[in-house]
Scaffold this active site. Structure first.
Site, PDB file in Angstrom:
ATOM      1  N   ASP A 173      -0.483   4.166 -14.878  1.00  0.00           N
ATOM      2  CA  ASP A 173       0.103   4.288 -13.544  1.00  0.00           C
ATOM      3  C   ASP A 173       0.523   2.915 -13.052  1.00  0.00           C
ATOM      4  O   ASP A 173      -0.082   1.894 -13.425  1.00  0.00           O
ATOM      5  CB  ASP A 173      -0.888   4.894 -12.551  1.00  0.00           C
ATOM      6  CG  ASP A 173      -0.210   5.263 -11.237  1.00  0.00           C
ATOM      7  OD1 ASP A 173       0.683   6.127 -11.266  1.00  0.00           O
ATOM      8  OD2 ASP A 173      -0.547   4.686 -10.196  1.00  0.00           O
ATOM      9  N   ILE A 176       2.233  -0.280  -5.946  1.00  0.00           N
ATOM     10  CA  ILE A 176       2.172  -1.502  -5.144  1.00  0.00           C
ATOM     11  C   ILE A 176       0.980  -1.382  -4.191  1.00  0.00           C
ATOM     12  O   ILE A 176       0.831  -0.365  -3.502  1.00  0.00           O
ATOM     13  CB  ILE A 176       3.458  -1.711  -4.341  1.00  0.00           C
ATOM     14  CG1 ILE A 176       4.670  -1.779  -5.274  1.00  0.00           C
ATOM     15  CG2 ILE A 176       3.374  -2.991  -3.506  1.00  0.00           C
ATOM     16  CD1 ILE A 176       6.001  -1.777  -4.553  1.00  0.00           C
ATOM     17  N   HIS A 177       0.143  -2.413  -4.147  1.00  0.00           N
ATOM     18  CA  HIS A 177      -1.019  -2.398  -3.266  1.00  0.00           C
ATOM     19  C   HIS A 177      -1.167  -3.737  -2.542  1.00  0.00           C
ATOM     20  O   HIS A 177      -0.601  -4.749  -2.971  1.00  0.00           O
ATOM     21  CB  HIS A 177      -2.290  -2.102  -4.050  1.00  0.00           C
ATOM     22  CG  HIS A 177      -2.349  -0.709  -4.599  1.00  0.00           C
ATOM     23  ND1 HIS A 177      -2.492   0.403  -3.796  1.00  0.00           N
ATOM     24  CD2 HIS A 177      -2.252  -0.245  -5.870  1.00  0.00           C
ATOM     25  CE1 HIS A 177      -2.497   1.485  -4.555  1.00  0.00           C
ATOM     26  NE2 HIS A 177      -2.350   1.124  -5.807  1.00  0.00           N
ATOM     27  N   ARG A 178      -1.945  -3.717  -1.477  1.00  0.00           N
ATOM     28  CA  ARG A 178      -2.201  -4.902  -0.661  1.00  0.00           C
ATOM     29  C   ARG A 178      -3.246  -5.773  -1.350  1.00  0.00           C
ATOM     30  O   ARG A 178      -4.401  -5.373  -1.498  1.00  0.00           O
ATOM     31  CB  ARG A 178      -2.699  -4.443   0.708  1.00  0.00           C
ATOM     32  CG  ARG A 178      -2.794  -5.508   1.767  1.00  0.00           C
ATOM     33  CD  ARG A 178      -3.007  -4.853   3.104  1.00  0.00           C
ATOM     34  NE  ARG A 178      -4.412  -4.617   3.435  1.00  0.00           N
ATOM     35  CZ  ARG A 178      -4.831  -3.778   4.382  1.00  0.00           C
ATOM     36  NH1 ARG A 178      -3.945  -3.094   5.086  1.00  0.00           N
ATOM     37  NH2 ARG A 178      -6.109  -3.611   4.637  1.00  0.00           N
ATOM     38  N   GLU A 240       5.811   6.244 -13.708  1.00  0.00           N
ATOM     39  CA  GLU A 240       6.998   6.053 -12.866  1.00  0.00           C
ATOM     40  C   GLU A 240       7.997   5.058 -13.452  1.00  0.00           C
ATOM     41  O   GLU A 240       9.161   5.034 -13.032  1.00  0.00           O
ATOM     42  CB  GLU A 240       6.572   5.598 -11.468  1.00  0.00           C
ATOM     43  CG  GLU A 240       5.897   6.672 -10.626  1.00  0.00           C
ATOM     44  CD  GLU A 240       4.401   6.763 -10.842  1.00  0.00           C
ATOM     45  OE1 GLU A 240       3.737   7.545 -10.148  1.00  0.00           O
ATOM     46  OE2 GLU A 240       3.894   6.041 -11.732  1.00  0.00           O
ATOM     47  N   GLU A 296       1.403  -4.309   8.891  1.00  0.00           N
ATOM     48  CA  GLU A 296       1.672  -3.117   8.104  1.00  0.00           C
ATOM     49  C   GLU A 296       2.933  -2.417   8.593  1.00  0.00           C
ATOM     50  O   GLU A 296       3.517  -2.783   9.615  1.00  0.00           O
ATOM     51  CB  GLU A 296       0.467  -2.168   8.166  1.00  0.00           C
ATOM     52  CG  GLU A 296      -0.672  -2.565   7.235  1.00  0.00           C
ATOM     53  CD  GLU A 296      -0.341  -2.295   5.757  1.00  0.00           C
ATOM     54  OE1 GLU A 296       0.725  -1.730   5.475  1.00  0.00           O
ATOM     55  OE2 GLU A 296      -1.167  -2.642   4.900  1.00  0.00           O
TER      56      GLU A 296
END
Length: 504
Positions: A173, A176-178, A240, A296
């Site tokens: 997988d 995009i993460h913080r 993806e 955010e």
């Protein structure tokens, strides 16, 4: 269902095929008004974001606007490094980079979803490993991770594409993460509940094992967009990157990491390699004690998470004179990244449920690409009167974090907020045209979901989803026909500016 089979490309797009961040920048450089490059020294600690806010962040950034992407070429204390932001902070620019009309980007991604091209491992030395750091790692001495506001928990990598592998099934997988830098060699990562890599992490943690993770930064925009698809459109195990391959007509190339058993994007500008550690948590703002994380998509500073998983960095590789890519908090770039894949998902599921009815979908900037979707619905027979609202229910199923849906007729331009609000003023009655769906899980970052706001609820992330039906009733369609003006076949001849002196 229509498909985008022949993308409309500009001359610049035809001459500059996009395969990575650098070719994307060349295309923008050759297109007037799409890229601003600055040689003025800039501090990545707050100053960079403060500048771009006024240039083109857009979205829900206060007193901002949609403008060009911007590359800062002189980063204080980081000679040879550059930072770019706003690559996707405009629907028009995104259309240019994907070679398709801006109105049909959701359809373009949906078409790619159905024609996947799996990624491949590159041959030879990948571009992302021109420079290698694997001894005595110090993240901030190696890379200029930006702070966005004085209240941030710390420096963030906000455009890092994580890749990991399910330790039980071997499925992959990308998301995009913080990612917040906590010290010399650790990064905290906030996973929105339900994200697949977090599932992988939990499985590894249950066995007392680390989870190898790569973070690729500075990529072909098609990769970033493809990675933002979510279930049910892309269920767990769906790679993806195959959507990005379809968008470009060629496979995304991967490279084996240097220090961990994982792969990264071969032509990334920067790759951070590491492992998520089992049973170790940190407070996101442990170094600042601000209580805030970073800006955010909601337009507010997200709250610092009290307990986050930790990634121990084992290696950093990058291209020569690397370009670190970042997103400016709640700007239009986040809207595009979150919104267009959601538009594709809604188009796909509504087509399955009721072919030919939903003409187009727009995830509006005011909702950060997540909270608000506008559906253009075409009623063709009397029983379609109730099906428009059914389409809204399908949209909620397609994207669980969606909060509001506005339904409009096919004569309304969903990308024109004035047109949408006009439909609301003339085809909507609050007591008849509003559907409330209370007590449903939504997005945890919606500040109006807190118990203090919703006095009758104890739990966060519980919202009231709402349908605003601004479509004309089928039996009254004739009453709601817009004023029809004369068609002008030779319009262009009237638009040539006069060369005569103004005489008044």
């Amino acid at each position: 269902m229509s498909t985008v089979t022949e993308p409309v490309r500009s001359d610049a797009a035809t001459q500059t095929p996009v395969i990575d961040l650098r070719s994307a920048l060349k295309l923008l450089e050759n297109t007037p008004g799409q890229l601003l490059r600055s040689d003025c020294p800039v501090d990545p600690n707050g100053e960079l974001a403060g500048v771009y806010r006024h240039v083109g962040a857009g979205g829900t950034v206060e007193r901002s606007k949609v403008g060009p992407a911007m590359m800062f070429q002189n980063i204080k204390n980081y000679p040879g490094h550059r930072i770019v932001t706003g690559i996707l902070a405009s629907r028009e620019r995104t259309a240019l980079l994907l070679g398709a009309p801006k109105e049909h980007l959701g359809q373009l991604l949906l078409d790619a979803l159905h024609k996947p091209i799996d990624p491949v491992v590159c041959k030879g030395k990948p571009a992302c490993q021109e420079v290698i750091h694997k001894d005595k790692i110090n993240i901030l001495k190696t890379l200029p991770a930006p702070n966005f506001t004085p209240e941030d928990s710390g420096p963030y990598f906000s455009m890092g594409l994580l890749r990991a592998t399910d330790p039980e099934t071997g499925e992959h997988d990308v998301t995009i993460h913080r990612c917040c830098v906590q010290d010399d060699n650790t990064i905290s990562i906030w996973f929105t509940p339900g994200r697949h890599i977090d599932d992988f992490r939990r499985k590894a943690e249950a066995k007392g094992q680390t989870l190898p993770v790569s973070i690729s930064i500075g990529l072909d925009p098609a990769i970033y967009l493809a990675s933002c698809f979510e279930p049910p459109t892309t269920p767990i195990g769906y790679d993806e990157l195959s959507i990005a391959g379809a968008l470009r007509g060629q496979a995304v190339e991967l490279s084996k990491c240097i220090t961990i058993d994982e792969y990264a994007i071969a032509n990334a500008e920067v790759v951070i390699e590491g492992e998520l550690l089992p049973n170790i948590r940190v407070r996101e703002d442990q170094n600042t004690n601000t209580g805030k994380a970073m800006p955010e998509f909601t337009g507010y500073n997200g709250p610092a998470n009290p307990s986050l998983p930790v990634m121990r960095v084992t290696g950093i590789t990058h291209r020569k004179n690397p370009i670190l890519q970042t997103v400016c908090g709640p700007g239009e770039e986040h809207v595009i990244l979150a919104g267009i894949p959601t538009e594709a998902s809604i188009l796909g599921l509504t087509h399955q449920a009721m072919p030919g009815r939903v003409q187009n979908v727009y995830c509006h900037s005011s909702g950060g690409g997540k909270f608000l979707a506008i559906l253009q619905f075409k009623k063709t027979i009397p029983v379609d009167e109730g099906r428009a609202r059914q389409a809204a229910l399908v949209a909620f199923a397609a994207y669980s974090e969606l909060k509001h849906v506005i339904l409009v007729d096919e004569d309304v331009d969903i990308f024109n907020t004035n047109d949408v609000l006009w439909a609301m003023q003339t085809r909507y009655q609050g007591d008849l045209s509003t559907v409330f769906i209370p007590n449903v899980a939504c997005h945890p970052l919606d500040p109006s979901q807190v118990p203090e706001f919703r006095h009758n609820h104890r739990l966060k992330s519980i919202a009231c989803k709402t349908i605003f039906d601004c479509t004309a009733p089928w039996e009254l369609k004739a009453l709601f026909q817009r004023a029809q003006f004369q068609e002008i076949p030779n319009l262009e001849q009237f638009l040539v500016p006069s060369k005569k002196t103004l005489d008044i």
